[in-house]
Design a protein around this motif. Structure first.
Motif, PDB file in Angstrom:
ATOM      1  N   ARG A   1     -39.629  45.909 -77.608  1.00 42.10           N
ATOM      2  CA  ARG A   1     -40.114  45.116 -78.735  1.00 42.10           C
ATOM      3  C   ARG A   1     -40.600  43.748 -78.262  1.00 42.10           C
TER       4      ARG A   1
ATOM      5  N   ALA B   1     -34.354  53.681 -81.282  1.00 44.87           N
ATOM      6  CA  ALA B   1     -35.004  53.307 -82.542  1.00 44.87           C
ATOM      7  C   ALA B   1     -34.269  52.125 -83.166  1.00 44.87           C
TER       8      ALA B   1
ATOM      9  N   ARG C   1     -37.408  50.972 -85.552  1.00 38.43           N
ATOM     10  CA  ARG C   1     -38.633  50.934 -84.743  1.00 38.43           C
ATOM     11  C   ARG C   1     -38.490  51.920 -83.584  1.00 38.43           C
ATOM     12  N   SER C   2     -39.328  52.937 -83.558  1.00 40.36           N
ATOM     13  CA  SER C   2     -39.270  53.937 -82.501  1.00 40.36           C
ATOM     14  C   SER C   2     -39.812  53.374 -81.201  1.00 40.36           C
TER      15      SER C   2
END
Length: 380
Positions: free
Chosen positions: A192, A134, A138-139
């Protein structure tokens, strides 16, 4: 009707030899060579029907004949390519000959039944959306594909492509299910994307996924001493970096049409350039090779080519107009000069993302050699 059909078939076939000038045409350039046997069969039928009425169907004959000739190009090269690849593979990885594939492994590079009916994958157990990190709140998750029967299996970490800006861990699911049904634990990871998370965020995420995989392997019947990575396009760049640079427990790496020298890619974009390579690189790295040279160097797998990197299989399309094959050749040359064990298989008719159709000609060839490479490198 025959003339219109012949014209349509020729329009599709032409992308086997003509590079896509813009991104919206690129799917035709990707798919046409992969379904060329089907185009060949349909063109041949139209040609025969047109010849029966040659007096009134001269244009149909001309168009169908042209479509037939172009569609035959990949098949005309297939036998020579298979012989060349078999010989090169045996030289590069002789241990593969001593490691018999599983009983249900592919018997040959191209199976015509699969071209029509799809790749047969078998039963697997799938675990969705397992959180592995995370960063910045952001997971991030991965999907796990396991064989149907309990056991302890080698691990394959799969990283999708998408110009570092898009894509999903569910991409290439047929590939993941195929290997899971044949004795692998497949971890399909997400990361990401730029521009919200530019370099080096994606690499950090892939490394976190590998760390999670090694730590939690036993929970999913995986053997942490037998981990390989495979990536496609931008995902291949991340896979190679994770395998080559820093601490890594990776025993083998597979790159499908991955960029390896990002500075050179910026200075020498493909012609034509349907995806605007320079723009993609600038979004990912936050500038040009002149403004952020250290980032371009650090993000290029060729920077880390050495004799200590794990065995590497590079598979690339000879007609790739997104990541030209010259970059794969340069990486292969550098790896071999450094004493690394590597092999480049360049499929002459294939475009970028050739395995978008899992049962296409090039995807089947890639699957065949990938399966044998992994069986040899991840043997106990």
């Amino acid at each position: 009707m025959l003339t219109l059909t012949a014209a349509a078939l020729l329009f599709l076939a032409i992308w086997i030899v003509v590079p896509a000038p813009v991104v919206w045409v690129l799917p035709l350039g990707v798919l046409a060579p992969e379904v060329s046997p089907i185009l060949l069969g349909l063109s041949g039928i139209v040609l025969l029907l047109s010849l029966r009425r040659l007096g009134t169907r001269k244009m149909a004959v001309v168009l169908a004949l042209a479509a037939t000739a172009i569609s035959a190009i990949p098949i005309s090269k297939l036998s020579a390519v298979e012989r060349e690849f078999d010989a090169a593979f045996a030289r590069a990885f002789p241990e593969a000959a001593r490691t018999p594939p599983t009983p249900d492994a592919r018997a040959r590079p191209v199976v015509w039944r699969d071209l029509l009916l799809g790749i047969q994958t078998g039963d697997v157990r799938v675990h969705r959306a397992l959180r592995y990190a995370a960063p910045d709140g952001r997971s991030l998750a991965l999907d796990v594909y396991r064989p149907a029967a309990p056991g302890t299996y080698p691990i394959l970490v799969q990283i999708y492509g998408g110009a570092w800006q898009w894509g999903n861990r569910t991409d290439n699911e047929t590939f993941a299910r195929y290997f899971a049904s044949r004795g692998y634990v497949v971890m399909a990871v997400e990361y990401r994307h730029a521009p919200a998370a530019p370099w080096p965020a994606a690499l950090a995420d892939v490394r976190a996924a590998l760390a999670f995989t090694a730590t939690n392997a036993a929970s999913y019947e995986g053997d942490p001493s037998r981990i390989a990575v495979i990536g496609r396009s931008s995902g291949a760049q991340l896979a190679l970096l994770a395998a080559y640079a820093g601490e890594s427990r990776v025993r083998a790496a597979v790159s499908y049409y991955g960029p390896s020298d990002l500075a050179t890619a910026w200075h020498e974009p493909p012609q034509p350039d349907p995806v605007s390579v320079r723009s993609v690189l600038e979004v990912f790295l936050g500038g040009t090779p002149e403004t952020v040279p250290d980032r371009y160097r650090a993000a290029s797998p060729i920077t880390y080519a050495s004799g200590s990197v794990p065995p590497t299989l590079l598979i690339h399309g000879g007609r790739d107009h997104v990541v030209p094959p010259a970059f794969a050749r340069s990486l292969q040359t550098q790896l071999r000069a450094s004493g690394a064990r590597s092999l480049l298989l360049e499929i002459p008719w294939a475009e970028h993302a050739f395995d978008f159709l899992p049962n296409g000609l090039s995807a089947q060839i890639a699957l065949y050699y990938t399966e044998r490479f992994l069986a040899a490198q991840l043997a106990r």
